[in-house]
Write a protein that holds these residues in place. Structure first.
Motif, PDB file in Angstrom:
ATOM      1  N   ARG A   1       0.728  -1.419   0.084  1.00  0.00           N
ATOM      2  CA  ARG A   1      -0.539   0.271   0.080  1.00  0.00           C
ATOM      3  C   ARG A   1       1.175   1.109   0.215  1.00  0.00           C
ATOM      4  N   THR A   2       0.800   2.101  -0.899  1.00  0.00           N
ATOM      5  CA  THR A   2       1.668   3.328  -0.859  1.00  0.00           C
ATOM      6  C   THR A   2       0.389   4.635  -0.973  1.00  0.00           C
ATOM      7  N   CYS A   3       1.223   5.688  -0.376  1.00  0.00           N
ATOM      8  CA  CYS A   3       0.150   6.686   0.152  1.00  0.00           C
ATOM      9  C   CYS A   3       0.408   7.030  -1.477  1.00  0.00           C
ATOM     10  N   ASP A   4      -1.269   8.267  -1.523  1.00  0.00           N
ATOM     11  CA  ASP A   4      -2.069   8.504  -3.127  1.00  0.00           C
ATOM     12  C   ASP A   4      -1.614  10.201  -3.589  1.00  0.00           C
ATOM     13  N   GLN A   5      -0.916  10.827  -2.121  1.00  0.00           N
ATOM     14  CA  GLN A   5      -0.792  12.132  -2.073  1.00  0.00           C
ATOM     15  C   GLN A   5       1.014  11.808  -1.927  1.00  0.00           C
ATOM     16  N   THR A   9      10.611  16.368  -2.418  1.00  0.00           N
ATOM     17  CA  THR A   9      11.150  17.322  -1.432  1.00  0.00           C
ATOM     18  C   THR A   9      11.939  17.897  -1.894  1.00  0.00           C
ATOM     19  N   ALA A  10      12.955  17.491  -2.895  1.00  0.00           N
ATOM     20  CA  ALA A  10      14.014  17.607  -4.182  1.00  0.00           C
ATOM     21  C   ALA A  10      13.525  18.648  -5.295  1.00  0.00           C
ATOM     22  N   CYS A  11      12.378  18.716  -5.701  1.00  0.00           N
ATOM     23  CA  CYS A  11      12.074  19.426  -6.751  1.00  0.00           C
ATOM     24  C   CYS A  11      10.395  19.729  -6.757  1.00  0.00           C
ATOM     25  N   ASP A  12       9.763  19.351  -5.370  1.00  0.00           N
ATOM     26  CA  ASP A  12       8.221  20.093  -5.211  1.00  0.00           C
ATOM     27  C   ASP A  12       7.566  19.465  -5.841  1.00  0.00           C
ATOM     28  N   PHE A  13       7.023  18.572  -7.065  1.00  0.00           N
ATOM     29  CA  PHE A  13       6.455  18.293  -7.844  1.00  0.00           C
ATOM     30  C   PHE A  13       5.821  17.197  -6.785  1.00  0.00           C
ATOM     31  N   ARG A  14       4.556  16.859  -7.331  1.00  0.00           N
ATOM     32  CA  ARG A  14       3.237  16.040  -6.885  1.00  0.00           C
ATOM     33  C   ARG A  14       4.031  14.720  -7.368  1.00  0.00           C
ATOM     34  N   VAL A  15       4.382  13.430  -7.165  1.00  0.00           N
ATOM     35  CA  VAL A  15       4.687  12.051  -7.406  1.00  0.00           C
ATOM     36  C   VAL A  15       3.280  11.800  -7.998  1.00  0.00           C
ATOM     37  N   SER A  16       3.749  11.072  -9.587  1.00  0.00           N
ATOM     38  CA  SER A  16       2.476  10.857 -10.178  1.00  0.00           C
ATOM     39  C   SER A  16       2.717   9.517 -10.131  1.00  0.00           C
ATOM     40  N   VAL A  17       1.636   8.491 -10.824  1.00  0.00           N
ATOM     41  CA  VAL A  17       1.046   6.940 -10.642  1.00  0.00           C
ATOM     42  C   VAL A  17       0.718   6.483 -11.644  1.00  0.00           C
ATOM     43  N   PHE A  18       1.535   5.541 -11.710  1.00  0.00           N
ATOM     44  CA  PHE A  18       0.951   5.177 -13.068  1.00  0.00           C
ATOM     45  C   PHE A  18       0.399   3.070 -13.176  1.00  0.00           C
ATOM     46  N   ASN A  34      11.371  17.532 -18.836  1.00  0.00           N
ATOM     47  CA  ASN A  34      10.786  18.853 -19.755  1.00  0.00           C
ATOM     48  C   ASN A  34       9.889  17.517 -20.045  1.00  0.00           C
ATOM     49  N   ASN A  35       8.894  16.996 -19.638  1.00  0.00           N
ATOM     50  CA  ASN A  35       7.404  16.346 -19.901  1.00  0.00           C
ATOM     51  C   ASN A  35       6.223  16.273 -18.991  1.00  0.00           C
ATOM     52  N   MET A  36       7.078  16.944 -17.299  1.00  0.00           N
ATOM     53  CA  MET A  36       6.015  16.603 -16.310  1.00  0.00           C
ATOM     54  C   MET A  36       5.199  17.209 -15.974  1.00  0.00           C
ATOM     55  N   PRO A  37       4.209  17.541 -15.926  1.00  0.00           N
ATOM     56  CA  PRO A  37       2.818  16.338 -15.694  1.00  0.00           C
ATOM     57  C   PRO A  37       2.847  16.191 -16.959  1.00  0.00           C
ATOM     58  N   GLU A  38       2.238  16.519 -18.023  1.00  0.00           N
ATOM     59  CA  GLU A  38       1.669  16.549 -19.135  1.00  0.00           C
ATOM     60  C   GLU A  38       2.323  15.014 -19.906  1.00  0.00           C
ATOM     61  N   CYS A  59      12.685  15.000 -10.847  1.00  0.00           N
ATOM     62  CA  CYS A  59      13.699  14.705 -11.166  1.00  0.00           C
ATOM     63  C   CYS A  59      13.764  12.921 -10.673  1.00  0.00           C
ATOM     64  N   SER A  60      12.607  12.570 -10.447  1.00  0.00           N
ATOM     65  CA  SER A  60      13.218  10.596 -10.331  1.00  0.00           C
ATOM     66  C   SER A  60      12.191  10.004 -10.198  1.00  0.00           C
ATOM     67  N   TRP A  61      12.135   9.037 -10.577  1.00  0.00           N
ATOM     68  CA  TRP A  61      11.497   7.756 -11.243  1.00  0.00           C
ATOM     69  C   TRP A  61      11.377   6.871 -10.821  1.00  0.00           C
ATOM     70  N   ARG A  62      10.863   5.948 -10.918  1.00  0.00           N
ATOM     71  CA  ARG A  62      10.689   4.520 -10.424  1.00  0.00           C
ATOM     72  C   ARG A  62      10.037   3.459 -11.019  1.00  0.00           C
ATOM     73  N   SER A  63      10.142   2.495 -11.316  1.00  0.00           N
ATOM     74  CA  SER A  63       9.357   1.261 -12.115  1.00  0.00           C
ATOM     75  C   SER A  63       8.851  -0.215 -10.976  1.00  0.00           C
ATOM     76  N   ILE A  64       8.299  -0.450 -10.638  1.00  0.00           N
ATOM     77  CA  ILE A  64       7.724  -1.030  -9.342  1.00  0.00           C
ATOM     78  C   ILE A  64       6.760  -2.746  -9.583  1.00  0.00           C
ATOM     79  N   HIS A  65       7.686  -3.525  -8.930  1.00  0.00           N
ATOM     80  CA  HIS A  65       7.561  -5.242 -10.211  1.00  0.00           C
ATOM     81  C   HIS A  65       6.568  -5.476  -8.744  1.00  0.00           C
ATOM     82  N   GLU A  66       7.516  -5.556  -8.017  1.00  0.00           N
ATOM     83  CA  GLU A  66       6.849  -6.173  -6.791  1.00  0.00           C
ATOM     84  C   GLU A  66       7.243  -5.340  -5.609  1.00  0.00           C
TER      85      GLU A  66
END
Length: 83
Positions: A1-5, A9-18, A34-38, A59-66
């Protein structure tokens, strides 16, 4: 379970989840900067993968499989933004 909000704190952007996507390995800092959050632009580097989840801020991204504890990754500066 993860927070949806999550907020970075580095770039002050909301983390998008797909859900059911991962990021292509060619993704880099400039792509997200250049492309967040479009979503229409982000889709160029999203790969459909059932059961996975792609996270990104400007400024950061992750793909999570497990199940993964993101708090152990020190380079991520994502915190709960609303709770």
């Amino acid at each position: 379970r993860t927070c949806d909000q999550l907020r970075c704190t580095a770039c002050d952007f909301r983390v998008s989840v797909f859900n059911d996507y991962i990021w292509d390995q060619s993704c880099d800092y400039l792509f997200f900067r250049n492309n967040m959050p479009e979503l229409s632009k982000l889709r160029a580097k999203m790969i459909k993968k059932k059961g996975a989840r792609a996270y990104a801020c400007q400024c950061s991204w992750r793909s999570i499989h497990e199940l993964t504890d993101l708090q152990t990754e020190q380079q991520l500066r994502w915190v709960c933004g609303k709770h």
